[in-house]
Motif scaffolding. Structure first.
Motif, PDB file in Angstrom:
ATOM      1  N   ASP A  25     -31.824  58.428  -1.245  1.00 31.65           N
ATOM      2  CA  ASP A  25     -31.059  57.305  -1.773  1.00 31.65           C
ATOM      3  C   ASP A  25     -31.022  57.333  -3.302  1.00 31.65           C
ATOM      4  O   ASP A  25     -31.926  57.873  -3.946  1.00 31.65           O
ATOM      5  N   ALA A  26     -29.980  56.743  -3.861  1.00 28.10           N
ATOM      6  CA  ALA A  26     -29.844  56.623  -5.318  1.00 28.10           C
ATOM      7  C   ALA A  26     -30.523  55.341  -5.790  1.00 28.10           C
ATOM      8  O   ALA A  26     -30.523  54.333  -5.083  1.00 28.10           O
ATOM      9  N   ARG A  27     -31.094  55.387  -6.989  1.00 29.47           N
ATOM     10  CA  ARG A  27     -31.678  54.188  -7.583  1.00 29.47           C
ATOM     11  C   ARG A  27     -30.569  53.213  -7.971  1.00 29.47           C
ATOM     12  O   ARG A  27     -29.516  53.633  -8.451  1.00 29.47           O
ATOM     13  N   THR A  28     -30.826  51.951  -7.767  1.00 20.55           N
ATOM     14  CA  THR A  28     -29.871  50.918  -8.152  1.00 20.55           C
ATOM     15  C   THR A  28     -30.386  50.161  -9.365  1.00 20.55           C
ATOM     16  O   THR A  28     -31.593  50.140  -9.626  1.00 20.55           O
ATOM     17  N   TYR A  29     -29.469  49.579 -10.075  1.00 21.49           N
ATOM     18  CA  TYR A  29     -29.785  48.741 -11.231  1.00 21.49           C
ATOM     19  C   TYR A  29     -28.970  47.462 -11.114  1.00 21.49           C
ATOM     20  O   TYR A  29     -27.869  47.468 -10.553  1.00 21.49           O
ATOM     21  N   LYS A  30     -29.483  46.392 -11.642  1.00 23.58           N
ATOM     22  CA  LYS A  30     -28.790  45.112 -11.589  1.00 23.58           C
ATOM     23  C   LYS A  30     -27.816  44.997 -12.752  1.00 23.58           C
ATOM     24  O   LYS A  30     -28.151  45.328 -13.890  1.00 23.58           O
ATOM     25  N   VAL A  31     -26.609  44.513 -12.430  1.00 22.28           N
ATOM     26  CA  VAL A  31     -25.591  44.249 -13.442  1.00 22.28           C
ATOM     27  C   VAL A  31     -25.274  42.755 -13.391  1.00 22.28           C
ATOM     28  O   VAL A  31     -25.014  42.215 -12.316  1.00 22.28           O
ATOM     29  N   ASN A  32     -25.304  42.110 -14.538  1.00 19.11           N
ATOM     30  CA  ASN A  32     -24.962  40.690 -14.629  1.00 19.11           C
ATOM     31  C   ASN A  32     -23.705  40.536 -15.476  1.00 19.11           C
ATOM     32  O   ASN A  32     -23.458  41.330 -16.383  1.00 19.11           O
ATOM     33  N   VAL A  33     -22.929  39.512 -15.164  1.00 18.19           N
ATOM     34  CA  VAL A  33     -21.808  39.135 -16.011  1.00 18.19           C
ATOM     35  C   VAL A  33     -22.222  37.859 -16.734  1.00 18.19           C
ATOM     36  O   VAL A  33     -22.501  36.837 -16.106  1.00 18.19           O
ATOM     37  N   VAL A  34     -22.304  37.951 -18.062  1.00 17.05           N
ATOM     38  CA  VAL A  34     -22.747  36.830 -18.894  1.00 17.05           C
ATOM     39  C   VAL A  34     -21.687  36.573 -19.965  1.00 17.05           C
ATOM     40  O   VAL A  34     -21.445  37.430 -20.819  1.00 17.05           O
ATOM     41  N   ASP A  35     -21.049  35.415 -19.869  1.00 18.80           N
ATOM     42  CA  ASP A  35     -20.012  35.033 -20.843  1.00 18.80           C
ATOM     43  C   ASP A  35     -18.952  36.114 -21.003  1.00 18.80           C
ATOM     44  O   ASP A  35     -18.520  36.429 -22.121  1.00 18.80           O
ATOM     45  N   GLY A  36     -18.534  36.735 -19.881  1.00 16.97           N
ATOM     46  CA  GLY A  36     -17.468  37.725 -19.914  1.00 16.97           C
ATOM     47  C   GLY A  36     -17.912  39.127 -20.303  1.00 16.97           C
ATOM     48  O   GLY A  36     -17.080  40.011 -20.494  1.00 16.97           O
ATOM     49  N   PHE A  37     -19.214  39.341 -20.429  1.00 20.78           N
ATOM     50  CA  PHE A  37     -19.741  40.652 -20.800  1.00 20.78           C
ATOM     51  C   PHE A  37     -20.655  41.197 -19.692  1.00 20.78           C
ATOM     52  O   PHE A  37     -21.347  40.429 -19.017  1.00 20.78           O
ATOM     53  N   LEU A  38     -20.636  42.508 -19.538  1.00 19.14           N
ATOM     54  CA  LEU A  38     -21.528  43.172 -18.583  1.00 19.14           C
ATOM     55  C   LEU A  38     -22.883  43.408 -19.236  1.00 19.14           C
ATOM     56  O   LEU A  38     -22.944  43.923 -20.360  1.00 19.14           O
ATOM     57  N   GLU A  39     -23.928  43.014 -18.546  1.00 13.58           N
ATOM     58  CA  GLU A  39     -25.296  43.282 -19.004  1.00 13.58           C
ATOM     59  C   GLU A  39     -26.011  44.047 -17.917  1.00 13.58           C
ATOM     60  O   GLU A  39     -26.021  43.644 -16.751  1.00 13.58           O
ATOM     61  N   LEU A  40     -26.613  45.144 -18.305  1.00 11.87           N
ATOM     62  CA  LEU A  40     -27.316  46.042 -17.387  1.00 11.87           C
ATOM     63  C   LEU A  40     -28.801  45.837 -17.541  1.00 11.87           C
ATOM     64  O   LEU A  40     -29.336  45.893 -18.652  1.00 11.87           O
ATOM     65  N   GLU A  41     -29.496  45.597 -16.426  1.00  9.50           N
ATOM     66  CA  GLU A  41     -30.958  45.483 -16.435  1.00  9.50           C
ATOM     67  C   GLU A  41     -31.530  46.887 -16.341  1.00  9.50           C
ATOM     68  O   GLU A  41     -31.302  47.578 -15.357  1.00  9.50           O
TER      69      GLU A  41
END
Length: 105
Positions: free
Chosen positions: A88-104
Protein backbone atom coordinates in the motif's frame (compact mmCIF):
# COMPACT_ATOMS: atom_id res chain seq x y z
CA UNK A 1 3.44 20.07 10.71
CA UNK A 2 1.38 21.71 7.98
CA UNK A 3 2.64 22.95 4.63
CA UNK A 4 0.55 25.48 2.70
CA UNK A 5 0.57 24.24 -0.88
CA UNK A 6 -1.42 26.98 -2.57
CA UNK A 7 -4.97 27.90 -3.60
CA UNK A 8 -7.42 25.05 -4.23
CA UNK A 9 -7.73 25.98 -7.92
CA UNK A 10 -4.06 25.03 -8.29
CA UNK A 11 -5.29 21.42 -8.65
CA UNK A 12 -8.34 21.18 -10.95
CA UNK A 13 -10.73 18.25 -10.47
CA UNK A 14 -9.31 15.08 -12.06
CA UNK A 15 -5.75 16.39 -11.85
CA UNK A 16 -2.78 16.01 -9.51
CA UNK A 17 0.12 18.05 -8.20
CA UNK A 18 3.59 16.95 -7.15
CA UNK A 19 4.82 18.47 -3.88
CA UNK A 20 8.54 17.93 -3.59
CA UNK A 21 10.03 16.93 -0.25
CA UNK A 22 12.53 19.80 -0.37
CA UNK A 23 9.63 22.27 -0.44
CA UNK A 24 7.29 20.67 2.11
CA UNK A 25 9.83 19.39 4.63
CA UNK A 26 8.42 15.85 4.27
CA UNK A 27 10.70 12.84 4.01
CA UNK A 28 9.44 12.05 0.49
CA UNK A 29 7.71 13.64 -2.49
CA UNK A 30 3.93 13.68 -2.13
CA UNK A 31 1.22 13.72 -4.81
CA UNK A 32 -2.00 15.64 -4.15
CA UNK A 33 -5.03 14.49 -6.13
CA UNK A 34 -8.33 16.30 -6.71
CA UNK A 35 -10.64 13.33 -7.11
CA UNK A 36 -13.92 13.19 -9.01
CA UNK A 37 -15.77 13.19 -5.67
CA UNK A 38 -14.55 16.79 -5.22
CA UNK A 39 -12.19 15.97 -2.37
CA UNK A 40 -8.42 16.27 -2.15
CA UNK A 41 -6.23 13.27 -1.25
CA UNK A 42 -2.48 12.82 -0.91
CA UNK A 43 -0.25 9.77 -1.34
CA UNK A 44 3.46 9.20 -1.47
CA UNK A 45 4.40 10.10 -5.02
CA UNK A 46 6.57 7.06 -5.71
CA UNK A 47 4.72 3.89 -6.73
CA UNK A 48 5.41 1.03 -4.31
CA UNK A 49 6.15 -1.35 -7.19
CA UNK A 50 8.86 0.50 -9.08
CA UNK A 51 10.19 4.02 -9.34
CA UNK A 52 7.39 5.88 -11.07
CA UNK A 53 5.57 9.08 -10.17
CA UNK A 54 1.93 8.56 -9.17
CA UNK A 55 1.32 12.25 -9.85
CA UNK A 56 1.85 11.36 -13.54
CA UNK A 57 -0.79 8.61 -13.29
CA UNK A 58 -4.43 8.50 -14.39
CA UNK A 59 -7.18 9.43 -11.96
CA UNK A 60 -10.62 7.84 -12.14
CA UNK A 61 -13.21 8.21 -9.39
CA UNK A 62 -11.09 7.82 -6.22
CA UNK A 63 -8.23 5.79 -7.69
CA UNK A 64 -4.93 6.51 -9.36
CA UNK A 65 -3.25 4.21 -11.88
CA UNK A 66 0.54 4.20 -12.03
CA UNK A 67 1.82 5.26 -15.46
CA UNK A 68 4.54 2.59 -15.52
CA UNK A 69 2.93 -0.83 -14.94
CA UNK A 70 -0.73 0.05 -14.24
CA UNK A 71 -0.81 -0.71 -10.52
CA UNK A 72 -3.68 1.22 -9.00
CA UNK A 73 -4.24 2.67 -5.54
CA UNK A 74 -7.26 3.90 -3.59
CA UNK A 75 -6.79 7.63 -3.04
CA UNK A 76 -8.66 7.55 0.28
CA UNK A 77 -6.73 4.69 1.91
CA UNK A 78 -3.61 4.09 -0.20
CA UNK A 79 -4.62 0.42 -0.57
CA UNK A 80 -3.36 -1.44 -3.63
CA UNK A 81 -6.26 -2.21 -5.96
CA UNK A 82 -4.38 -3.78 -8.87
CA UNK A 83 -1.06 -5.59 -9.18
CA UNK A 84 1.86 -5.66 -9.84
CA UNK A 85 2.16 -3.50 -6.70
CA UNK A 86 1.58 -5.44 -3.49
CA UNK A 87 2.44 -2.77 -0.89
CA UNK A 88 0.00 0.00 0.00
CA UNK A 89 0.98 3.64 -0.53
CA UNK A 90 1.37 6.01 2.42
CA UNK A 91 -1.39 8.57 2.74
CA UNK A 92 -1.21 12.13 3.96
CA UNK A 93 -3.98 14.41 5.15
CA UNK A 94 -4.95 17.40 3.02
CA UNK A 95 -7.05 20.21 4.50
CA UNK A 96 -8.75 23.11 2.78
CA UNK A 97 -8.31 26.23 4.92
CA UNK A 98 -9.68 29.57 3.70
CA UNK A 99 -9.45 28.42 0.06
CA UNK A 100 -5.90 27.06 0.36
CA UNK A 101 -4.60 23.49 0.39
CA UNK A 102 -2.62 22.53 3.48
CA UNK A 103 -0.72 19.27 3.59
CA UNK A 104 -0.03 17.52 6.90
CA UNK A 105 3.55 16.22 6.75
Amino acid sequence: MSFRVGPVDLVPEGESLLVEAKDSGASEDIAIFHAEDGNFYALQDECTHEVASLSDGWIEDCTVECPLHSSSFDLKTGKVLCMPATVDARTYKVNVVDGFLELEV
